[in-house]
Write an enzyme that holds these catalytic residues in place. Structure first.
Site, PDB file in Angstrom:
ATOM      1  N   HIS A   8       0.852  -1.190   0.000  1.00 44.61           N
ATOM      2  CA  HIS A   8       0.000   0.000   0.000  1.00 44.61           C
ATOM      3  C   HIS A   8       0.889   1.242   0.000  1.00 44.61           C
ATOM      4  O   HIS A   8       2.077   1.173   0.355  1.00 44.61           O
ATOM      5  CB  HIS A   8      -0.920  -0.010   1.220  1.00 44.61           C
ATOM      6  CG  HIS A   8      -2.051  -0.980   1.092  1.00 44.61           C
ATOM      7  ND1 HIS A   8      -2.644  -1.576   2.181  1.00 44.61           N
ATOM      8  CD2 HIS A   8      -2.708  -1.465   0.007  1.00 44.61           C
ATOM      9  CE1 HIS A   8      -3.617  -2.369   1.776  1.00 44.61           C
ATOM     10  NE2 HIS A   8      -3.665  -2.328   0.455  1.00 44.61           N
ATOM     11  N   LYS A  12       5.143   1.537   0.807  1.00 44.12           N
ATOM     12  CA  LYS A  12       6.040   1.335  -0.336  1.00 44.12           C
ATOM     13  C   LYS A  12       7.505   1.534   0.045  1.00 44.12           C
ATOM     14  O   LYS A  12       8.374   0.782  -0.400  1.00 44.12           O
ATOM     15  CB  LYS A  12       5.640   2.223  -1.498  1.00 44.12           C
ATOM     16  CG  LYS A  12       4.333   1.769  -2.146  1.00 44.12           C
ATOM     17  CD  LYS A  12       4.091   2.427  -3.462  1.00 44.12           C
ATOM     18  CE  LYS A  12       2.688   2.194  -3.991  1.00 44.12           C
ATOM     19  NZ  LYS A  12       2.152   0.864  -3.927  1.00 44.12           N
ATOM     20  N   THR A  34       2.345  -5.384  -8.160  1.00 46.55           N
ATOM     21  CA  THR A  34       1.360  -4.440  -8.665  1.00 46.55           C
ATOM     22  C   THR A  34       2.132  -3.254  -9.245  1.00 46.55           C
ATOM     23  O   THR A  34       3.310  -3.054  -8.949  1.00 46.55           O
ATOM     24  CB  THR A  34       0.397  -4.016  -7.545  1.00 46.55           C
ATOM     25  OG1 THR A  34       1.151  -3.659  -6.387  1.00 46.55           O
ATOM     26  CG2 THR A  34      -0.568  -5.149  -7.199  1.00 46.55           C
ATOM     27  N   THR A  36       2.658   0.317  -9.363  1.00 47.15           N
ATOM     28  CA  THR A  36       3.539   1.321  -8.774  1.00 47.15           C
ATOM     29  C   THR A  36       4.603   0.681  -7.896  1.00 47.15           C
ATOM     30  O   THR A  36       5.768   1.089  -7.929  1.00 47.15           O
ATOM     31  CB  THR A  36       2.718   2.345  -7.961  1.00 47.15           C
ATOM     32  OG1 THR A  36       1.657   2.833  -8.778  1.00 47.15           O
ATOM     33  CG2 THR A  36       3.577   3.502  -7.508  1.00 47.15           C
ATOM     34  N   SER A  54      -1.968  -1.322 -11.180  1.00 48.71           N
ATOM     35  CA  SER A  54      -1.953  -0.845  -9.802  1.00 48.71           C
ATOM     36  C   SER A  54      -3.072  -1.565  -9.049  1.00 48.71           C
ATOM     37  O   SER A  54      -4.090  -1.938  -9.651  1.00 48.71           O
ATOM     38  CB  SER A  54      -2.181   0.665  -9.799  1.00 48.71           C
ATOM     39  OG  SER A  54      -2.195   1.168  -8.498  1.00 48.71           O
ATOM     40  N   GLY A  55      -2.889  -1.766  -7.747  1.00 45.76           N
ATOM     41  CA  GLY A  55      -3.869  -2.500  -6.943  1.00 45.76           C
ATOM     42  C   GLY A  55      -5.311  -2.067  -7.133  1.00 45.76           C
ATOM     43  O   GLY A  55      -6.177  -2.891  -7.439  1.00 45.76           O
ATOM     44  N   ASP A  60      -4.276  -6.449  -7.750  1.00 47.78           N
ATOM     45  CA  ASP A  60      -4.449  -7.479  -6.715  1.00 47.78           C
ATOM     46  C   ASP A  60      -5.203  -8.674  -7.293  1.00 47.78           C
ATOM     47  O   ASP A  60      -4.880  -9.826  -7.010  1.00 47.78           O
ATOM     48  CB  ASP A  60      -5.219  -6.931  -5.509  1.00 47.78           C
ATOM     49  CG  ASP A  60      -4.491  -5.803  -4.795  1.00 47.78           C
ATOM     50  OD1 ASP A  60      -3.251  -5.765  -4.845  1.00 47.78           O
ATOM     51  OD2 ASP A  60      -5.176  -4.961  -4.189  1.00 47.78           O
TER      52      ASP A  60
END
Length: 140
Positions: A8, A12, A34, A36, A54-55, A60
């Site tokens: 998250h 990061k 994911t 980023t 991205s998530g 995900d």
């Protein structure tokens, strides 16, 4: 081994620190992330990382699909438990799939270090056997 790396936003920097510290181990494996998170890892370490969306945009779920096909061996997911996530149902589904398919999952730095040290010792060789039995896991 195929390893998913997810973090998250507020985690990061922790992920970059973790990957940098364990780069000699991780570079021996196939890494997925994911969007980023993967980009930040590549920029910081030069490691090859297969990047998904991205998530919040489905990353995900893309990793979850690999788990459901028994194509992922480990997930390291540095979650931010103090911030509401717009894609929380996806996060819960990913964690559930790890449990269903017996995929080792770490959601914090301490557990991730234990998994990585086990990986270094060869403790997860059983995943090669499990991966060979696609669709047979847990009676599915």
């Amino acid at each position: 081994m195929k390893i998913a790396l997810i973090a998250h936003d507020k985690k990061k920097a922790d992920m970059i620190e973790f990957v940098t510290a364990y780069q000699p181990i991780l570079e021996q494996h196939e890494l997925y992330a994911t969007g980023t998170t993967g980009l930040r890892i590549q920029e910081a370490t030069g490691l090859k990382v297969h990047r998904f969306q991205s998530g919040p945009y489905g990353g995900d779920q893309e990793i979850g699909a690999m788990i459901a096909r028994n194509e992922m061996d480990m997930v390291i997911f540095f979650r931010d438990p103090l911030t509401a996530q717009p894609h929380e149902p996806d996060v819960s589904a990913l964690i559930r799939l790890c449990d269903v398919y017996s995929v080792p999952l770490a959601t914090n730095m301490g557990t991730a270090e234990i998994l990585i040290k086990g990986l270094e010792r060869g403790d997860f060789a059983w995943r090669n056997i499990v991966r060979g039995r696609k669709g047979e896991i847990n009676g599915l």
